[in-house]
Every structure is written in structure tokens, then in C-alpha cells.
Design a protein around this motif. Structure first.
Motif, short mmCIF file in Angstrom:
data_model
loop_
_atom_site.label_atom_id
_atom_site.label_comp_id
_atom_site.label_asym_id
_atom_site.label_seq_id
_atom_site.Cartn_x
_atom_site.Cartn_y
_atom_site.Cartn_z
N GLY A 126 -33.73 50.92 19.58
CA GLY A 126 -34.71 51.85 19.05
C GLY A 126 -34.73 53.15 19.83
O GLY A 126 -33.94 53.35 20.75
N GLU A 127 -35.64 54.02 19.43
CA GLU A 127 -35.74 55.33 20.05
C GLU A 127 -36.64 55.28 21.29
O GLU A 127 -37.61 54.51 21.35
N ARG A 168 -31.99 54.50 27.78
CA ARG A 168 -32.59 53.75 26.67
C ARG A 168 -32.91 52.31 27.09
O ARG A 168 -32.06 51.59 27.59
N LEU A 210 -38.99 52.14 24.99
CA LEU A 210 -38.67 52.28 23.58
C LEU A 210 -39.92 52.20 22.71
O LEU A 210 -40.97 51.74 23.15
N GLN A 211 -39.80 52.63 21.47
CA GLN A 211 -40.98 52.76 20.60
C GLN A 211 -41.61 51.41 20.23
O GLN A 211 -42.77 51.36 19.83
N ASN A 212 -40.88 50.31 20.38
CA ASN A 212 -41.43 48.99 20.06
C ASN A 212 -41.93 48.24 21.28
O ASN A 212 -42.09 47.02 21.26
#
Length: 326
Positions: free
Chosen positions: A262-263, A305, A248-250
Motif C-alpha cells: 500500500g501507500e 515503505r 502504510l495507509q492500512n
């Protein structure tokens, strides 16, 4: 080809460059055997097999194996022996999970009414697993993982480790938290009884997405300095029992957050692994014994995800090169 032998206890181990596999699927024998083959075929020389016992909650005194949550004992033995037959070095890492936990409760906060009873049941569990490790030629055995509240209790750990060594004569380690490995900070007080310092590593490397690999390399510098200094103080090598980033982006800010939202952003994950390799690839095994990537989950897909498993991701190519020593 001849079947390889487990490394004698007196001999140094080959540097760890491999993956962790959690053995959680009671009917997963075939998929785990295939995972061993897939990893061996890509050049993986080490696998850490993670097996979990359970206790009802943080206040429980009883650590028990619930075979309904695991492959059978014979299946686990088959999986370990198959890795041995494929000339893959192995670590066995028994852990403890809680059946019920509040928002801030986990195995690091276990607090039973009687520590004597808890350690008695834990020692029964861990020595059983150590016996399996002996029978299945396991090179490295982890005596515990992230049991923060137990770590100051040196006398009890001393007795537990002595019982492990009665039946298991390979190398021993313990998996500390990345922020909890120094005794003076409440971390393990028994490093002197083990062969290697082990710790997971889910350090925050950036506050927001978009950090470059050179920026991440800079973030690693103080972390690396502190760990190597501690290993020198203890006069033994260390390695990462777990190191990994979800997709994920974080992930650079919260690599430890296995329930993050998140994405998906595979570039963030890729940059994390590129920086990890940059930082540690040239440190000699006399100081840095290597790392197990968290994790390899049979059948995982790159579009899941929050997944840590690297199938189908750009980061896998970086890890493959690292495993091969390039």
C-alpha cells in the motif's frame, strides 16, 4: 557522571517509555552504539534489545544461536554496557526465528517431536542470554516471546524460569501475543512466576483509513478495560513489550502486518500514536508499566515503505513528548 547501577530485584522499576532495537547486523556495532546515543539524547530512558536464536522449522527440537546472523557476543555486550553508561534502562528479549516456514508457520506454532528436547535446548539458550543480562546490568529480562504452543506447558516453563533465576536476579517478564495472554484461552500459564505481565499490542483499531483520534480512543477502551482487568486478577502490573504501527495507509487495520502493501501515509501512523498516548499516559505504573515502541532501526528513512521505525516522521515528536513524561 557516575555510572548508574542496574535496578535491584527488590526495587520497582521506572515506568518503561522507550524503543526496541533488533540486533540483527553482524557488522552493525557502530550503528547500534550511535542508535543508543541518538535515543538517549532525545530523552529515551529505556531500550529493549532483541536478539534471535534460530531453529530449522516448526518441527525442529533444536534452538541454537547462529552468530552469522548477529553481532558478536562481545559486540552485544558492548552495546548493552553502552546503554548502561548512558543511564538508559535496558531489557533483553531473546526470541526464536525459523529458518524455513510455510505460509501459516511461525514461532507460535512450534511443535517438536519431543518437548523435553526442545525445552532443554531452549533453556540452554535462554540461560546463556540471562547470564549476559546479569553481566551487563540489564534491568528486565524477557524469558520468551510469542511461543504460543509452549505456553500451556507450565511444568516445563517452571523448570526453565527457575534456572534463569539461578543466574539472573533482576525482573522477569514474558512477551505474550495481544490476543493470547489469558491462560484460559491457551495463553501463558506461568504469570505467577514472573514480575510483570508482558504482551505485544497490534490490535486492530479501525477497519479503514481515515479514523480520527477520538474514534481510535473509543476503539482502545474495551482493549484497555480487558487488559487492566486481567492485570488486576494476576495482581501485577503489565506493559507492552511491543507496540507500533507501520507507515502504510492500512496500519490501523493491520498494524501486525510487517509485509503489508500500500501507500505510505504518515498521518495514519501519527493518529495511531496520538491515540496510544491519549489512552495510556495517565494510567499509574502500579497498573501499567509502560511500553516499548516497535521499533528503532539504525539508519531508517521515512520514505521506506512499510517501515515501523520513526526517524523523520511526525509520530516521532509525539513519542518524544511521551518518553519525557509530557
Amino acid at each position: 557522571l557516575p555510572v548508574s547501577k542496574a535496578t535491584p530485584a527488590s526495587a520497582p522499576l521506572a515506568q518503561v517509555r522507550g524503543f526496541s532495537i533488533q540486533l540483527t547486523n553482524p557488522s552493525g556495532r557502530a550503528s547500534y552504539l550511535k542508535a543508543v546515543d541518538d535515543l538517549a539524547d532525545m530523552g529515551c530512558t529505556w531500550i529493549n534489545f532483541v536478539v534471535a536464536a534460530r531453529q530449522p522449522n516448526v518441527r525442529s527440537e533444536n534452538v541454537t544461536i547462529n552468530w552469522a546472523n548477529l553481532p558478536s557476543e562481545s559486540d552485544i555486550r558492548d552495546i548493552l554496557n553502552h546503554a548502561h553508561e548512558r543511564h538508559v534502562h535496558t531489557m533483553l528479549m531473546p526470541i526464536v526465528l525459523l529458518d524455513e516456514a510455510g505460509p501459516t508457520e511461525w514461532r507460535g506454532k512450534i511443535d517438536p517431536p519431543s518437548w523435553d528436547v526442545w525445552f532443554a535446548t531452549y533453556t540452554k539458550y535462554i540461560t546463556f542470554m540471562a547470564g549476559m543480562a546479569t553481566d551487563c546490568h540489564v534491568d528486565l529480562f524477557c524469558v520468551g516471546s510469542e511461543l504460543l504452543s509452549t505456553e500451556p506447558k507450565k511444568d516445563r516453563w517452571t523448570k526453565c524460569i527457575a534456572q534463569i533465576r539461578q543466574g539472573y536476579h533482576g525482573k522477569l517478564t514474558y512477551s505474550a501475543n495481544w490476543d493470547h495472554y489469558r491462560p484460559e484461552d491457551g495463553g501463558p500459564t506461568f504469570w505467577d512466576q514472573l514480575d510483570y505481565i508482558g504482551m505485544n499490542n497490534y490490535n486492530e483499531l479501525a477497519q479503514a483509513p481515515g479514523a480520527t483520534v477520538p474514534q481510535l480512543d473509543e476503539a482502545w477502551k474495551p482493549i484497555k478495560k480487558d487488559i487492566l482487568a486481567f492485570a488486576a486478577e494476576e495482581n501485577k502490573p503489565f506493559f507492552f513489550t511491543e507496540v507500533g504501527w507501520h507507515n502504510l495507509q492500512n496500519t490501523l487495520k493491520e498494524p501486525w502486518n510487517y509485509v503489508a502493501a500500500g501507500e505510505i501515509n504518515h498521518n495514519e501512523q501519527l493518529h495511531a500514536y496520538e491515540s496510544f498516548v491519549d489512552t495510556w499516559k495517565s494510567v499509574p505504573s502500579s497498573q501499567f508499566m509502560g511500553a516499548f515502541i516497535w521499533e528503532w532501526r539504525p539508519g531508517a528513512k521515512p520514505d521506506e515503505r512499510g517501515s515501523y521505525s520513526l526517524q523523520g516522521t511526525p509520530a516521532l515528536e509525539v513519542v518524544k513528548k511521551w518518553m519525557r513524561g509530557s
